[in-house]
Write a protein that holds these residues in place. Structure first.
Motif, mmCIF file in Angstrom:
data_model
loop_
_atom_site.group_PDB
_atom_site.id
_atom_site.type_symbol
_atom_site.label_atom_id
_atom_site.label_comp_id
_atom_site.label_asym_id
_atom_site.label_seq_id
_atom_site.Cartn_x
_atom_site.Cartn_y
_atom_site.Cartn_z
ATOM 1 N N MET A 73 20.597 22.199 59.395
ATOM 2 C CA MET A 73 20.886 20.787 59.159
ATOM 3 C C MET A 73 19.484 20.233 58.437
ATOM 4 O O MET A 73 18.632 20.104 59.201
ATOM 5 N N VAL A 74 19.795 19.916 57.506
ATOM 6 C CA VAL A 74 18.581 19.256 56.558
ATOM 7 C C VAL A 74 18.246 18.135 57.005
ATOM 8 O O VAL A 74 18.762 17.324 57.331
ATOM 9 N N SER A 75 16.900 17.607 57.213
ATOM 10 C CA SER A 75 16.642 16.361 57.757
ATOM 11 C C SER A 75 15.557 15.766 56.494
ATOM 12 O O SER A 75 15.694 14.619 56.482
ATOM 13 N N GLU A 76 14.813 16.584 55.706
ATOM 14 C CA GLU A 76 14.077 16.018 54.798
ATOM 15 C C GLU A 76 13.856 16.968 53.593
ATOM 16 O O GLU A 76 13.827 18.345 53.819
ATOM 17 N N VAL A 77 13.929 16.592 52.277
ATOM 18 C CA VAL A 77 13.318 17.536 51.394
ATOM 19 C C VAL A 77 12.126 16.926 50.706
ATOM 20 O O VAL A 77 11.981 15.766 50.365
ATOM 21 N N ASN A 78 11.040 17.676 50.901
ATOM 22 C CA ASN A 78 9.652 17.044 50.290
ATOM 23 C C ASN A 78 9.362 17.654 48.937
ATOM 24 O O ASN A 78 8.862 18.991 48.832
ATOM 25 N N ALA A 79 9.784 16.875 47.983
ATOM 26 C CA ALA A 79 9.849 17.454 46.528
ATOM 27 C C ALA A 79 8.171 17.686 46.217
ATOM 28 O O ALA A 79 8.016 18.518 45.372
ATOM 29 N N GLU A 80 7.096 17.087 46.603
ATOM 30 C CA GLU A 80 5.884 17.197 46.316
ATOM 31 C C GLU A 80 5.349 18.558 46.900
ATOM 32 O O GLU A 80 4.672 19.335 45.949
ATOM 33 N N GLU A 81 5.586 18.962 47.996
ATOM 34 C CA GLU A 81 5.225 20.156 48.671
ATOM 35 C C GLU A 81 6.112 21.259 48.354
ATOM 36 O O GLU A 81 5.956 22.372 48.925
ATOM 37 N N LYS A 82 7.528 20.803 47.915
ATOM 38 C CA LYS A 82 8.394 21.867 47.514
ATOM 39 C C LYS A 82 8.952 22.588 48.860
ATOM 40 O O LYS A 82 8.889 23.966 49.006
ATOM 41 N N VAL A 83 9.355 21.760 49.881
ATOM 42 C CA VAL A 83 9.904 22.452 51.139
ATOM 43 C C VAL A 83 10.943 21.675 51.603
ATOM 44 O O VAL A 83 11.129 20.612 51.399
ATOM 45 N N VAL A 84 12.001 22.401 52.189
ATOM 46 C CA VAL A 84 13.201 21.692 53.010
ATOM 47 C C VAL A 84 12.808 21.869 54.290
ATOM 48 O O VAL A 84 12.444 22.749 54.891
ATOM 49 N N ILE A 85 13.192 20.637 54.978
ATOM 50 C CA ILE A 85 12.888 20.623 56.485
ATOM 51 C C ILE A 85 14.066 20.319 57.369
ATOM 52 O O ILE A 85 14.796 19.461 56.962
ATOM 53 N N SER A 86 14.333 21.186 58.290
ATOM 54 C CA SER A 86 15.478 20.834 59.091
ATOM 55 C C SER A 86 15.285 19.954 60.127
ATOM 56 O O SER A 86 14.100 19.419 60.284
ATOM 57 N N ASP A 87 16.369 19.590 60.961
ATOM 58 C CA ASP A 87 16.189 18.591 61.925
ATOM 59 C C ASP A 87 15.544 19.208 63.204
ATOM 60 O O ASP A 87 15.070 18.550 63.928
ATOM 61 N N SER A 88 15.371 20.549 63.139
ATOM 62 C CA SER A 88 14.650 21.290 64.395
ATOM 63 C C SER A 88 13.079 21.480 63.878
ATOM 64 O O SER A 88 12.168 22.098 64.711
ATOM 65 N N GLY A 89 12.887 21.103 62.737
ATOM 66 C CA GLY A 89 11.368 21.249 62.192
ATOM 67 C C GLY A 89 11.005 22.539 61.548
ATOM 68 O O GLY A 89 10.014 22.789 60.922
ATOM 69 N N GLU A 90 12.305 23.391 61.122
ATOM 70 C CA GLU A 90 11.952 24.440 60.408
ATOM 71 C C GLU A 90 11.477 24.085 58.869
ATOM 72 O O GLU A 90 12.203 23.314 58.334
ATOM 73 N N LYS A 91 10.681 24.810 58.285
ATOM 74 C CA LYS A 91 10.370 24.561 56.786
ATOM 75 C C LYS A 91 10.482 25.836 56.025
ATOM 76 O O LYS A 91 10.156 26.852 56.230
ATOM 77 N N ILE A 92 11.301 25.608 54.863
ATOM 78 C CA ILE A 92 11.671 26.613 54.113
ATOM 79 C C ILE A 92 10.776 26.151 52.551
ATOM 80 O O ILE A 92 11.513 25.061 52.244
ATOM 81 N N LYS A 93 10.015 26.997 52.060
ATOM 82 C CA LYS A 93 9.434 26.653 50.579
ATOM 83 C C LYS A 93 10.410 27.193 49.678
ATOM 84 O O LYS A 93 11.309 28.022 49.803
ATOM 85 N N TYR A 94 10.580 26.332 48.607
ATOM 86 C CA TYR A 94 11.192 26.789 47.306
ATOM 87 C C TYR A 94 10.658 26.315 45.977
ATOM 88 O O TYR A 94 9.497 25.727 46.045
ATOM 89 N N ASP A 95 10.813 27.194 44.852
ATOM 90 C CA ASP A 95 10.540 26.906 43.678
ATOM 91 C C ASP A 95 11.585 26.214 42.802
ATOM 92 O O ASP A 95 11.147 24.986 42.016
ATOM 93 N N LEU A 96 12.912 26.395 42.894
ATOM 94 C CA LEU A 96 13.922 25.701 42.353
ATOM 95 C C LEU A 96 14.757 25.301 43.527
ATOM 96 O O LEU A 96 15.602 26.408 44.238
ATOM 97 N N LEU A 97 15.266 24.207 43.726
ATOM 98 C CA LEU A 97 16.154 23.650 44.692
ATOM 99 C C LEU A 97 17.305 23.461 44.141
ATOM 100 O O LEU A 97 17.349 22.357 43.361
#
Length: 245
Positions: A73-97
């Motif tokens: 469940m996505v909570s935030e997309v941090n475009a500067e750090e290129k990371v997607v954050i879930s509502d449980s705090g899990e972070k997944i890095k990406y190059d292309l989203l």
């Protein structure tokens, strides 16, 4: 990385087939090495609600080293750090989203007038397709397509089946004759898994079909399915819009 944000989306099979077609595209260009990872993030716990689509999808993803993560469940997309954050705090890095936003209902008037729900979807009887709000049914008002709050996908094939039902019932309403036609939840969602290449490789697809009571039977994608879909989409402008190919 592909992010499926929330339900509903127009065609629920799209996140899966896009991941498979992206893999096919990269492999054809010999760039699908160890430094290219494909991840599918889902807010639900399956690739598709149809059991056979879900089963085949899991098999093909595992064969092609495509990772799928459920209940993200996505909570935030941090475009500067290129990371997607879930509502449980899990972070997944990406190059292309690549994101798939949730679908919304019809025109704004549906929401503002109270005809629809907060997302603009219109309630109705799932079989007669008559507009219904609470216990009140409007005999001469029908709902159709991706603006409906019915337990079916929002794909164009659904609107096609619904249009058949509504057209016949409108004639019956006007003439006062003929039996009532029922919509039984018919749905088709093209499943494409391999791209066609100029060298003659690939090009595999199928047309899963189901309704309210009958699920799709076990299937695999085939070359015939690919060419059938190509023929369908190439002739669609001529038969629907009256134009040329």
């Amino acid at each position: 990385m592909e992010l499926f944000v929330d339900l509903p989306i127009k065609c629920p099979i799209v996140p899966l087939k896009f991941g498979l077609l992206l893999d096919s595209y990269l492999r054809d260009r010999n760039v699908r090495g160890g430094n290219v990872n494909i991840k599918l993030l889902y807010p639900i716990d399956y690739l598709h609600a149809q059991p056979e689509v879900n089963r085949l999808g899991k098999i093909m993803c595992e064969q092609r080293n495509i990772e799928y993560i459920f209940r993200f469940m996505v909570s935030e997309v941090n475009a500067e750090e290129k990371v997607v954050i879930s509502d449980s705090g899990e972070k997944i890095k990406y190059d292309l989203l690549i994101t798939i936003p949730p679908h919304r209902g019809g025109a704004r008037v549906f929401r503002d007038s109270g005809l629809g729900d907060p997302l603009g979807f219109l309630p109705g009887d799932k079989n007669t397709l008559r507009y219904r709000k609470g216990k009140e049914i409007y005999e001469e008002v029908y709902i159709i397509g991706d603006a409906t709050a019915l337990p079916v996908t929002k794909a164009a094939s659904v609107a096609h089946y619904q249009a058949d039902v509504i057209a016949e019932n409108l004639v019956s309403d006007i003439l006062g004759t003929g039996p009532r036609k029922i919509y039984r939840g018919e749905d088709i969602c093209p499943m494409l898994t391999d791209l066609y290449t100029h060298e003659g490789r690939g090009g595999r697809a199928w047309l899963p079909w189901w309704n309210y009571t009958v699920n799709e039977t076990p299937f695999i994608t085939t070359r015939f399915g690919w060419w059938f879909l190509r023929a369908f989409y190439m002739t669609l402008p001529a038969v629907v819009r009256g134009g040329g190919l």
